[in-house]
Scaffold this motif. Structure first.
Motif, mmCIF file in Angstrom:
data_model
loop_
_atom_site.group_PDB
_atom_site.id
_atom_site.type_symbol
_atom_site.label_atom_id
_atom_site.label_comp_id
_atom_site.label_asym_id
_atom_site.label_seq_id
_atom_site.Cartn_x
_atom_site.Cartn_y
_atom_site.Cartn_z
ATOM 1 N N LEU A 138 0.799 -1.221 0.000
ATOM 2 C CA LEU A 138 0.000 0.000 0.000
ATOM 3 C C LEU A 138 0.830 1.267 0.000
ATOM 4 O O LEU A 138 0.275 2.372 -0.045
ATOM 5 N N THR A 139 2.159 1.138 0.037
ATOM 6 C CA THR A 139 3.004 2.320 -0.154
ATOM 7 C C THR A 139 3.246 2.584 -1.634
ATOM 8 O O THR A 139 3.858 3.597 -1.988
ATOM 9 N N LYS A 140 2.800 1.679 -2.495
ATOM 10 C CA LYS A 140 2.944 1.835 -3.942
ATOM 11 C C LYS A 140 1.614 2.248 -4.549
ATOM 12 O O LYS A 140 0.601 1.576 -4.363
ATOM 13 N N SER A 141 1.633 3.331 -5.287
ATOM 14 C CA SER A 141 0.398 3.915 -5.791
ATOM 15 C C SER A 141 -0.382 2.948 -6.675
ATOM 16 O O SER A 141 -1.614 2.873 -6.586
ATOM 17 N N ASP A 142 0.302 2.190 -7.507
ATOM 18 C CA ASP A 142 -0.402 1.259 -8.388
ATOM 19 C C ASP A 142 -1.124 0.179 -7.600
ATOM 20 O O ASP A 142 -2.271 -0.179 -7.910
ATOM 21 N N ASP A 143 -0.461 -0.349 -6.572
ATOM 22 C CA ASP A 143 -1.098 -1.371 -5.747
ATOM 23 C C ASP A 143 -2.281 -0.780 -4.989
ATOM 24 O O ASP A 143 -3.342 -1.411 -4.877
ATOM 25 N N LEU A 144 -2.107 0.418 -4.473
ATOM 26 C CA LEU A 144 -3.191 1.082 -3.746
ATOM 27 C C LEU A 144 -4.395 1.302 -4.658
ATOM 28 O O LEU A 144 -5.549 1.121 -4.242
ATOM 29 N N SER A 145 -4.137 1.642 -5.904
ATOM 30 C CA SER A 145 -5.223 1.872 -6.857
ATOM 31 C C SER A 145 -6.044 0.611 -7.096
ATOM 32 O O SER A 145 -7.271 0.674 -7.289
ATOM 33 N N VAL A 146 -5.381 -0.540 -7.087
ATOM 34 C CA VAL A 146 -6.098 -1.808 -7.272
ATOM 35 C C VAL A 146 -7.091 -2.035 -6.134
ATOM 36 O O VAL A 146 -8.240 -2.442 -6.357
ATOM 37 N N ILE A 147 -6.662 -1.766 -4.909
ATOM 38 C CA ILE A 147 -7.549 -1.958 -3.764
ATOM 39 C C ILE A 147 -8.675 -0.923 -3.773
ATOM 40 O O ILE A 147 -9.829 -1.238 -3.455
ATOM 41 N N GLU A 148 -8.358 0.297 -4.156
ATOM 42 C CA GLU A 148 -9.409 1.313 -4.284
ATOM 43 C C GLU A 148 -10.478 0.865 -5.271
ATOM 44 O O GLU A 148 -11.682 1.014 -5.008
ATOM 45 N N SER A 149 -10.063 0.331 -6.399
ATOM 46 C CA SER A 149 -11.024 -0.119 -7.412
ATOM 47 C C SER A 149 -11.918 -1.220 -6.864
ATOM 48 O O SER A 149 -13.136 -1.240 -7.121
ATOM 49 N N ARG A 150 -11.317 -2.141 -6.112
ATOM 50 C CA ARG A 150 -12.126 -3.227 -5.543
ATOM 51 C C ARG A 150 -13.159 -2.665 -4.568
ATOM 52 O O ARG A 150 -14.323 -3.092 -4.563
ATOM 53 N N LEU A 151 -12.763 -1.712 -3.766
ATOM 54 C CA LEU A 151 -13.693 -1.111 -2.814
ATOM 55 C C LEU A 151 -14.811 -0.340 -3.512
ATOM 56 O O LEU A 151 -15.961 -0.352 -3.066
ATOM 57 N N ARG A 152 -14.479 0.336 -4.582
ATOM 58 C CA ARG A 152 -15.499 1.088 -5.306
ATOM 59 C C ARG A 152 -16.482 0.178 -6.031
ATOM 60 O O ARG A 152 -17.689 0.463 -6.087
ATOM 61 N N ASP A 153 -15.968 -0.927 -6.594
ATOM 62 C CA ASP A 153 -16.754 -1.712 -7.538
ATOM 63 C C ASP A 153 -17.444 -2.933 -6.945
ATOM 64 O O ASP A 153 -18.415 -3.432 -7.518
ATOM 65 N N ASP A 154 -16.962 -3.442 -5.824
ATOM 66 C CA ASP A 154 -17.517 -4.668 -5.255
ATOM 67 C C ASP A 154 -18.585 -4.319 -4.226
ATOM 68 O O ASP A 154 -18.288 -3.992 -3.085
ATOM 69 N N ALA A 155 -19.847 -4.419 -4.642
ATOM 70 C CA ALA A 155 -20.959 -4.022 -3.776
ATOM 71 C C ALA A 155 -21.130 -4.936 -2.576
ATOM 72 O O ALA A 155 -21.845 -4.587 -1.626
ATOM 73 N N ARG A 156 -20.465 -6.091 -2.586
ATOM 74 C CA ARG A 156 -20.571 -7.000 -1.439
ATOM 75 C C ARG A 156 -19.776 -6.488 -0.250
ATOM 76 O O ARG A 156 -20.094 -6.834 0.892
ATOM 77 N N ILE A 157 -18.746 -5.689 -0.485
ATOM 78 C CA ILE A 157 -17.893 -5.209 0.607
ATOM 79 C C ILE A 157 -18.613 -4.105 1.371
ATOM 80 O O ILE A 157 -18.892 -3.037 0.845
ATOM 81 N N GLY A 158 -18.933 -4.402 2.624
ATOM 82 C CA GLY A 158 -19.642 -3.429 3.451
ATOM 83 C C GLY A 158 -18.877 -2.986 4.678
ATOM 84 O O GLY A 158 -19.322 -2.101 5.406
#
Length: 262
Positions: free
Chosen positions: A63-83
């Motif tokens: 998570l100190t790498k911007s590209d890796d952080l962006s992947v997790i951000e996308s999952r949080l934005r797009d996966d409606a199951r994550i609450g």
């Protein structure tokens, strides 16, 4: 039957994060586990799938790498199951302020402040729109204690507390619960990574006790949970004093004591 929300946990390969994963899996939640160590994540995921019969996804990321952080951000934005988001990943400060390199400072601030802020920002709009969900930010009592001499780490954890309180003001009216958890010394690998022998510390809480206490606070919907604080009124007094200070601010003029050189 109501479907339980999936829980995304950062820093999930060991310590507090791994314990949160186990506890939520036992409650029947599916999981998304985030950390750098893929092998340890996979081993934990396999055990929890077998023992708890839940779905567990593994997302190796630094998570100190911007590209890796962006992947997790996308999952949080797009996966409606994550609450539920557990912002646990973090690192401690090794040595005094004057001993830190620019790279060490940037890495600590990125992991302890930038990453949880960006991840919370990624999931908050979706949770607010649904009117449900939770964000849990792991801070530290060091955020109250500049006397401890961990200036950068303490400042980063003070940020986490302020962020959590501010998010509560904005998100609670929209149905989103925000909790700040403030441990003291806890038996995790963060000490070894900072070059400290945890066994030399006078008092250390076991990680299972810390997370179980934090989850009691979670279930009670506490805004700030401080498991090692044995006199709860101390926090109430501190927060009350802060609010009293705010009521004594007068923005139009400087206080009388600043109006002369005497």
């Amino acid at each position: 039957m109501q479907t339980l929300p999936t829980v995304l946990i950062t820093g999930a390969s060991s310590g507090i994060g791994a314990t949160y994963a186990e506890r939520f899996a036992r409650r029947g939640h599916d999981l998304v586990l985030v950390a750098r160590d893929k092998a340890r994540l996979e081993a934990l995921a396999a055990r929890l799938r077998a023992e708890c019969k839940v779905a567990v996804d593994v997302l190796p990321a630094d998570l100190t790498k911007s590209d890796d952080l962006s992947v997790i951000e996308s999952r949080l934005r797009d996966d409606a199951r994550i609450g539920i988001l557990i912002n646990n990943a973090g690192k401690a400060q090794a040595g005094a302020f004057a001993d830190q390199t620019a790279e060490e400072i940037e890495s600590l601030i990125t992991l302890n402040t930038t990453a949880p802020t960006r991840l919370a920002a990624a999931v908050a709009p979706r949770l607010a729109q649904s009117g449900s969900g939770a964000i849990v930010n792991i801070g530290s009592v060091v955020g109250f204690a500049p006397e401890f001499g961990m200036s950068i780490y303490g400042a980063s954890k003070a940020f986490v507390l302020f962020l959590s309180q501010g998010l509560n003001v904005e998100l609670a009216p929209k149905g989103v619960y925000v909790q700040a958890v403030l441990p003291a010394a806890t038996r995790t690998e963060i000490w070894e990574r900072a070059g400290v022998d945890v066994n030399t510390l006078p008092e250390v809480m076991e990680v299972e006790e810390l997370v179980d206490a934090a989850l009691v606070g979670f279930d009670r919907r506490e805004l700030v949970t401080i498991p090692p604080l044995h006199v709860a009124e101390r926090w109430d007094a501190l927060d009350g004093a802060r609010q009293g200070l705010m009521s004594d601010l007068r923005q139009a003029h400087a206080a009388e004591r600043y109006r002369s050189q005497a």
